[in-house]
Design an enzyme around this catalytic site. Sequence first.
Site, PDB file in Angstrom:
ATOM      1  N   SER C  22       0.829  -1.210   0.000  1.00 19.81           N
ATOM      2  CA  SER C  22       0.000   0.000   0.000  1.00 19.81           C
ATOM      3  C   SER C  22       0.859   1.254   0.000  1.00 19.81           C
ATOM      4  O   SER C  22       0.342   2.362  -0.061  1.00 19.81           O
ATOM      5  CB  SER C  22      -0.930   0.018   1.218  1.00 19.81           C
ATOM      6  OG  SER C  22      -0.183  -0.021   2.409  1.00 19.81           O
ATOM      7  N   HIS C 155     -38.779  21.444 -15.948  1.00 14.69           N
ATOM      8  CA  HIS C 155     -38.800  20.556 -17.110  1.00 14.69           C
ATOM      9  C   HIS C 155     -37.993  21.144 -18.270  1.00 14.69           C
ATOM     10  O   HIS C 155     -38.251  20.825 -19.421  1.00 14.69           O
ATOM     11  CB  HIS C 155     -40.231  20.293 -17.600  1.00 14.69           C
ATOM     12  CG  HIS C 155     -41.170  19.809 -16.543  1.00 14.69           C
ATOM     13  ND1 HIS C 155     -41.508  18.494 -16.413  1.00 14.69           N
ATOM     14  CD2 HIS C 155     -41.829  20.455 -15.549  1.00 14.69           C
ATOM     15  CE1 HIS C 155     -42.355  18.360 -15.401  1.00 14.69           C
ATOM     16  NE2 HIS C 155     -42.567  19.540 -14.852  1.00 14.69           N
ATOM     17  N   SER C 276     -10.929  23.425 -30.135  1.00  9.15           N
ATOM     18  CA  SER C 276     -10.981  22.127 -30.788  1.00  9.15           C
ATOM     19  C   SER C 276      -9.740  21.944 -31.652  1.00  9.15           C
ATOM     20  O   SER C 276      -9.238  22.901 -32.238  1.00  9.15           O
ATOM     21  CB  SER C 276     -12.229  22.063 -31.663  1.00  9.15           C
ATOM     22  OG  SER C 276     -12.080  21.104 -32.683  1.00  9.15           O
ATOM     23  N   LYS C 282     -14.551  26.673 -32.502  1.00  9.79           N
ATOM     24  CA  LYS C 282     -15.108  26.190 -31.236  1.00  9.79           C
ATOM     25  C   LYS C 282     -14.521  26.884 -30.017  1.00  9.79           C
ATOM     26  O   LYS C 282     -13.340  27.158 -29.957  1.00  9.79           O
ATOM     27  CB  LYS C 282     -14.860  24.684 -31.103  1.00  9.79           C
ATOM     28  CG  LYS C 282     -15.669  23.832 -32.042  1.00  9.79           C
ATOM     29  CD  LYS C 282     -17.174  23.949 -31.852  1.00  9.79           C
ATOM     30  CE  LYS C 282     -17.637  23.493 -30.503  1.00  9.79           C
ATOM     31  NZ  LYS C 282     -17.506  22.069 -30.293  1.00  9.79           N
ATOM     32  N   ASN C 284     -15.252  26.010 -25.975  1.00 11.79           N
ATOM     33  CA  ASN C 284     -16.039  25.092 -25.167  1.00 11.79           C
ATOM     34  C   ASN C 284     -15.898  25.338 -23.663  1.00 11.79           C
ATOM     35  O   ASN C 284     -14.815  25.650 -23.200  1.00 11.79           O
ATOM     36  CB  ASN C 284     -15.595  23.653 -25.459  1.00 11.79           C
ATOM     37  CG  ASN C 284     -15.702  23.311 -26.929  1.00 11.79           C
ATOM     38  OD1 ASN C 284     -16.676  23.671 -27.582  1.00 11.79           O
ATOM     39  ND2 ASN C 284     -14.692  22.653 -27.453  1.00 11.79           N
ATOM     40  N   GLU C 289     -18.078  21.078 -17.936  1.00 12.13           N
ATOM     41  CA  GLU C 289     -18.394  19.717 -18.396  1.00 12.13           C
ATOM     42  C   GLU C 289     -17.670  18.701 -17.518  1.00 12.13           C
ATOM     43  O   GLU C 289     -18.224  17.683 -17.112  1.00 12.13           O
ATOM     44  CB  GLU C 289     -17.941  19.515 -19.844  1.00 12.13           C
ATOM     45  CG  GLU C 289     -18.727  20.304 -20.863  1.00 12.13           C
ATOM     46  CD  GLU C 289     -18.115  20.133 -22.244  1.00 12.13           C
ATOM     47  OE1 GLU C 289     -18.474  19.182 -22.940  1.00 12.13           O
ATOM     48  OE2 GLU C 289     -17.246  20.966 -22.626  1.00 12.13           O
ATOM     49  N   TYR C 316     -10.832  -6.320  12.045  1.00 10.11           N
ATOM     50  CA  TYR C 316     -10.122  -5.858  10.862  1.00 10.11           C
ATOM     51  C   TYR C 316     -10.002  -6.974   9.828  1.00 10.11           C
ATOM     52  O   TYR C 316      -9.701  -8.117  10.162  1.00 10.11           O
ATOM     53  CB  TYR C 316      -8.712  -5.381  11.240  1.00 10.11           C
ATOM     54  CG  TYR C 316      -7.939  -4.913  10.033  1.00 10.11           C
ATOM     55  CD1 TYR C 316      -8.171  -3.664   9.479  1.00 10.11           C
ATOM     56  CD2 TYR C 316      -7.000  -5.742   9.409  1.00 10.11           C
ATOM     57  CE1 TYR C 316      -7.491  -3.234   8.347  1.00 10.11           C
ATOM     58  CE2 TYR C 316      -6.314  -5.323   8.273  1.00 10.11           C
ATOM     59  CZ  TYR C 316      -6.566  -4.071   7.748  1.00 10.11           C
ATOM     60  OH  TYR C 316      -5.896  -3.668   6.625  1.00 10.11           O
TER      61      TYR C 316
END
Lengths: 462, 462, 462, 462
Positions: C22, C155, C276, C282, C284, C289, C316
């Site tokens: 780990s 809506h 783009s 473009k 954006n 997003e 554990y």
Amino acid sequence: AKLWGGRFEESVTAVVEKFTESISYDKALYKHDIRGSKAHASMLAKQGMISTSDRDSILEGLDEIERKIEAGEFVWRTDREDVHMNIEAALTDIIGEPAKKLHTARSRNDQVLTDFRLWCRDAIDTIAESIKRLQISLVKLALNNKDLIVPGYTHLQRAQPVLLQHLLLAYVEQLERDAGRLLDCRVRLNFCPLGACALAGTGLPIDRFMTAEILEFTAPMRNSIDAVSDRDFVLEFLSANSITAVHLSRLGEEWVLWASEEFGFITPSDSVSTGSSIMPQKKNPDPMELVRGKSARVIGDLVTLLTLCKGLPLAYNRDLQEDKEPTFDSVKTIVGMLEVSAEFAQNITFNQERIQKALPAGHLDATTLADYLVKKQIPFRTSHDIVGRAVALCVSKNCQLKDLSLDEMRSLNPVFDEDVYDYLGVENAVKKFSSYGSTGSACVASQLDCWVTTLGIDKSKP
Amino acid sequence: AKLWGGRFEESVTAVVEKFTESISYDKALYKHDIRGSKAHASMLAKQGMISTSDRDSILEGLDEIERKIEAGEFVWRTDREDVHMNIEAALTDIIGEPAKKLHTARSRNDQVLTDFRLWCRDAIDTIAESIKRLQISLVKLALNNKDLIVPGYTHLQRAQPVLLQHLLLAYVEQLERDAGRLLDCRVRLNFCPLGACALAGTGLPIDRFMTAEILEFTAPMRNSIDAVSDRDFVLEFLSANSITAVHLSRLGEEWVLWASEEFGFITPSDSVSTGSSIMPQKKNPDPMELVRGKSARVIGDLVTLLTLCKGLPLAYNRDLQEDKEPTFDSVKTIVGMLEVSAEFAQNITFNQERIQKALPAGHLDATTLADYLVKKQIPFRTSHDIVGRAVALCVSKNCQLKDLSLDEMRSLNPVFDEDVYDYLGVENAVKKFSSYGSTGSACVASQLDCWVTTLGIDKSKP
Amino acid sequence: AKLWGGRFEESVTAVVEKFTESISYDKALYKHDIRGSKAHASMLAKQGMISTSDRDSILEGLDEIERKIEAGEFVWRTDREDVHMNIEAALTDIIGEPAKKLHTARSRNDQVLTDFRLWCRDAIDTIAESIKRLQISLVKLALNNKDLIVPGYTHLQRAQPVLLQHLLLAYVEQLERDAGRLLDCRVRLNFCPLGACALAGTGLPIDRFMTAEILEFTAPMRNSIDAVSDRDFVLEFLSANSITAVHLSRLGEEWVLWASEEFGFITPSDSVSTGSSIMPQKKNPDPMELVRGKSARVIGDLVTLLTLCKGLPLAYNRDLQEDKEPTFDSVKTIVGMLEVSAEFAQNITFNQERIQKALPAGHLDATTLADYLVKKQIPFRTSHDIVGRAVALCVSKNCQLKDLSLDEMRSLNPVFDEDVYDYLGVENAVKKFSSYGSTGSACVASQLDCWVTTLGIDKSKP
Amino acid sequence: AKLWGGRFEESVTAVVEKFTESISYDKALYKHDIRGSKAHASMLAKQGMISTSDRDSILEGLDEIERKIEAGEFVWRTDREDVHMNIEAALTDIIGEPAKKLHTARSRNDQVLTDFRLWCRDAIDTIAESIKRLQISLVKLALNNKDLIVPGYTHLQRAQPVLLQHLLLAYVEQLERDAGRLLDCRVRLNFCPLGACALAGTGLPIDRFMTAEILEFTAPMRNSIDAVSDRDFVLEFLSANSITAVHLSRLGEEWVLWASEEFGFITPSDSVSTGSSIMPQKKNPDPMELVRGKSARVIGDLVTLLTLCKGLPLAYNRDLQEDKEPTFDSVKTIVGMLEVSAEFAQNITFNQERIQKALPAGHLDATTLADYLVKKQIPFRTSHDIVGRAVALCVSKNCQLKDLSLDEMRSLNPVFDEDVYDYLGVENAVKKFSSYGSTGSACVASQLDCWVTTLGIDKSKP
């Protein structure tokens, strides 16, 4: 008393009975349970484990039970736990002694999986048909809206002009893969667990190939422990549904957008819209909002089942009883989503005029212009940069690319010539597309033809 | 005709009606819907928007409807869409004109959220009580099994000896935090959306503080758009349930293990066990398997709701109608899990003799022996290593640590003395624990006392 | 050799070492591990289990290690498994013998949970600050866009006119509850597991209250088994993050919509937009997003952890090692989402002119007109119906409500009078709102003032 | 400056750059990105869009970049956003002008999907091989433990005796279906998006069939919008992984149980076990615990991706950038789980003596006894009841079924005869199984032979 009560001195408490019962939902399996029992009884008779007359009593009794259930005359009893015990006990009530022989060389463990696989197989067929119906609706919508150009989006920003037909066929493609996944799942699940009994098989002289054949399974499952313990066929089924649901949620989102005042691409008919209890002017595309929303539920059902199966040791564990409700819900939901999407598709009108009026916005022909420069031997990166500056010029002048004069364009690069105007404007841009799979008219027409044939659509009927 | 039909020329299709209806499940909100409507009507009257006699008609009509519903005489109609419209339309059927004024300054958007918050508040109270009942059952089980030492596990390997009481109280602690989470959720959700109307509030002279007070909310919500659009209160509620469900799934796993032939710690009574349809000797701990399994469903419900809400723009969207079924299912499931766990706890017997016989296996006193060496001033890492070698010696001789002779131990390190045998054997090991929160008898007794007091348990009644 | 190697004759294989390590991620806990070890060493010294000089060596050695780690000079070794063993072994390399006493009366089981709770506590504080920063950005955006009316949606259909400020404050409310959930979680997790050791506590004379106090925990945990086995504090934390993530996904969706050509409400600056590689025109709104998209990951992390914990017996189990990566990912993701949302908010411009021009579409004043009728004593249901017909009339005439003549209105109902025009048009409609929490100017101004005060915003600085 | 910067006047802020970059993880696609670019360049040259010498420069430059990356000499730059831009920009650094032509008739939208599909295809092949390796390990384990009878469980209660080989083959069956799902997924995803460009295709004269062929795709995708917008191939892939993960979690659970003191069926070697930092005697089956635990993460990855895609409109949205990390994580995790399970299988010993000694417990022959009665013409339900009472008798006498005298048995039913003792006892019980797929020796031997052949195992090598 429970049918397994031999060694038990006490009945279960009311709390336990209510918590562990499954009859409230697994009665949905009755038809498949009866079908499986009939196959089993026929096999027992052929193998000489029960007499022909016992078999006939059983078959007639089961027919009677099926009739009663479908007539709503059958009383489902919670104290009889589940669909299997309800039907077997009812059979005993009707035909007596021979019924006690039906469970020979069978356990509820293999019985329920036989029922459930049969049920899933039917459900897959139903969904596949619904998928096809939606595909047909989309193709018809495409056929009815020939030549309509709409903005294609990336990042929800206008990107390039595309034919509406092309865009609708993208959904048809998705749905085709959805159907393919279901079909693969069907092939993989269509093996018969009957005869695996509790988990180890049996020493009685059963013929598993016979029951498999009667029930239209490909073959009996090869390992009895695997047969009663695994649920991967449902996991695969619900995964397939989840992917379909995601596809439909995207269609839902798109149509909700298109129905908005701002986009204004479509007008749903009143017959697929609802209103507001307070705002008198509202007309909402509720069905597609719900299609979007219900996708969550199909995904949730899958998560339930994955989490359910995680970390269970072999073989059957009672946890697995919980496999049914999420499956039933997933199937019911996805069928509803497919059906209502088809209904919606059949009840929208494209606002051609409004779409056309709005098309010039967004410089959708910019990439076509870059291709023009590439054809003039300008490396693409340079072309991209030149057009980027042309667009900046348009933004500052608040005009479209086709409104730039040749001089203005030449100030960016001398290679521009009169023929550039053949590449500008949305209609010109669409005309230029020619690559396989592109939005060019010929490509789209050819794809559309393929789908019309594949789906067996009669073009004469709108 | 729908109540919102003014501008509509066509009814929705059957497919759409079936897909969009919610009455099949949201009728569960009837009591809260009626309660909310009564508060609203009283407020409208006080503010002069309806007359006192209109108010009285409304209140009486609503009482009549509630009576009918509870008597099973009320006919729910799918064409009336949802619980709100069903009740309002029925009210109109009964009292006529005044009913048409009830929806003044109200929308279904704020109405449904008022209902739903009231419902969740009640549900939280119900779950909190069930949690307490399970805590009491666990504490009683602890009280009835004083001094019983069981192996404590890590990695499902025997680790150290612990008092069964100590182990049972670990679950009580978990449940206490579960209740705490519900309480926090209750505080946070207890604000009133009524009066937010569709999303923007109203220009009519309503008194939102009055309705909030009648409905025992802390205050009205401060922002009308927030009031109708957010569902974080349900997400928090279902998250809390999911965590409780995970806790119970662990209890389920533990008890299923304990009931196995191999562990053999507990024997559930016949009243909480079930048998097999094929294997006559089987006695299965089904309720706890189902507790483990049903946790998946509570998690799935949460995932449904998180996925549902993801990416929806403001304010209300029809997707949100799908918030109810997962919530109802989560609540029903978690209550069942808590109840059946309490029932199971009350119906198990610990097999003290068998446990005691098996205790010596696993060298549970090894860590106590390492502590012994630490007390003799050996650094812990060295002690750990010495004991590791002592265990290896035992493994090779197939004996326990306490069976090693002093000479054998001294061959590992000269510091060992006769007093080492006070540290060996499971009983000695448990006696040595003394730290706060440890499994030492005094610590556990004191914790147990606290819980007896906190939970108001009468120790004289088993 | 592993530090636990006493009884082992063979090392683990390379495949196992790689799979079980780990250190590649839990090194993120180094600061909290060192802090915990210092507290533990101080306590051991005070309780006489180690000498003062051993303690001082340990503290200095740990300081040296922390310095090295932060200077990038520390070598993390996979064969030393995890952060605890890496630091302890390095301490032994540096200070020798005294280091071997540090692990007295401690196990990795309680140690890792001490570290992890400290880490989560810090993470909660960080997220809470990020939440506040986003709230401030939103309030400032509101302050900078006074009086701007935008369509409110249900809506995704235009519903009623609202002040932009009102809408932005809806998000501020959501975020406030998000912070509240984190705070509740912080209170509940702030108990100290240190001293629970492996699972049973210890017989050595430790003082758990002392370590709890040094580490600023409220108190030591009461039950050692509970302390090492439960992960509900992380589940609650990740649930809280998931709810925040859902809120932000909705903001993301809304701003992506607003930035579209079709809505055109906002223009993000170039500094928060991307282009783009192929389409030169473009621009954006990528950050929002991605905010929307990354919510999925925060939800996925929660599902991972819920599924992980499901069905594990006490205490554990190694599975629980998997609790860290989803938590780290959840925290990193949610902080990024909050930060970039604030950045975006500071870099958008509202297109006031365009919004205003588009406002008349959608009959946003219809509900206000219904309220007008209610004020004229028409029952609401009847009013709703009348306005519904008025809207239908507008649709057929392609005009707005305010364009209808009084005669036209009176043909629907004689109660209409000249004063009706005070209720029509978007500006009039907004002016009419007056209820608490509504979009009425006075209500919004007062709410805004509260937030300015609560968040300590200096209104003079934009 | 960004490569798309033409129309941009300002760079993105540091916060946005950090939040939106993908290079930190999508560099994993470098090999497939280069492979795709080479195919694209070859096609551009063949179609006359670039010169042969440009193509050669490009191919050589890409080779050089690949070499650098693999030698660790390549510098990945965050300001170059992603793997595509990093490689293209580096190519420009190396070969200059011709590099600017590479992006002709290509967008990052189709480019990334080409890369990603190629990557997933390779990943599927890798996983399929790992699955086969685990199957081989399980079959070898079966071969090495011939004739060993173990208890078969349902509800974790001993049910019937089964051959260990039979049980191990149940897992082999599961894994075979897992491989089948991957294969179906591979077939479905193996279509080429290259040439779909941004979303609409191109007007430049590309040959998509040529690139598809070079890249070993079945064919180009038929619809350009579908090609850049859908992610169902990853959803299907992660679903398949999730199902495999669930299977492995069950194996993990089973082996953790078997390694417990209480079951004691297997002893893992030290090379696949780990110890405790505090308890010197512990030896834990960590790898299989982690296999069980890591299944959660594979499920979480799937949920992330399903939630991510839900509700996105066509075509590409930046959210979709988030498809990669969950996929990479899912693949890495499942491969690790498969590998370590195979390693574990190769390093366990079955404790035959201990298993045998414990076998009599649990009345595993009860069902065989019921079959005996069936053969004597007693209806199964009656047989079940008789045996149930026989078991109750054994429980009260604390003996096994075979210890009952014939008289005792006849007191339950007169049909019992001396030959009953051939059916009692675990060995006899196993011998009686004969049905296809059952645990009967002949059936199992035949299944085992099939697998040895299918998997190409050399039985002479253990």
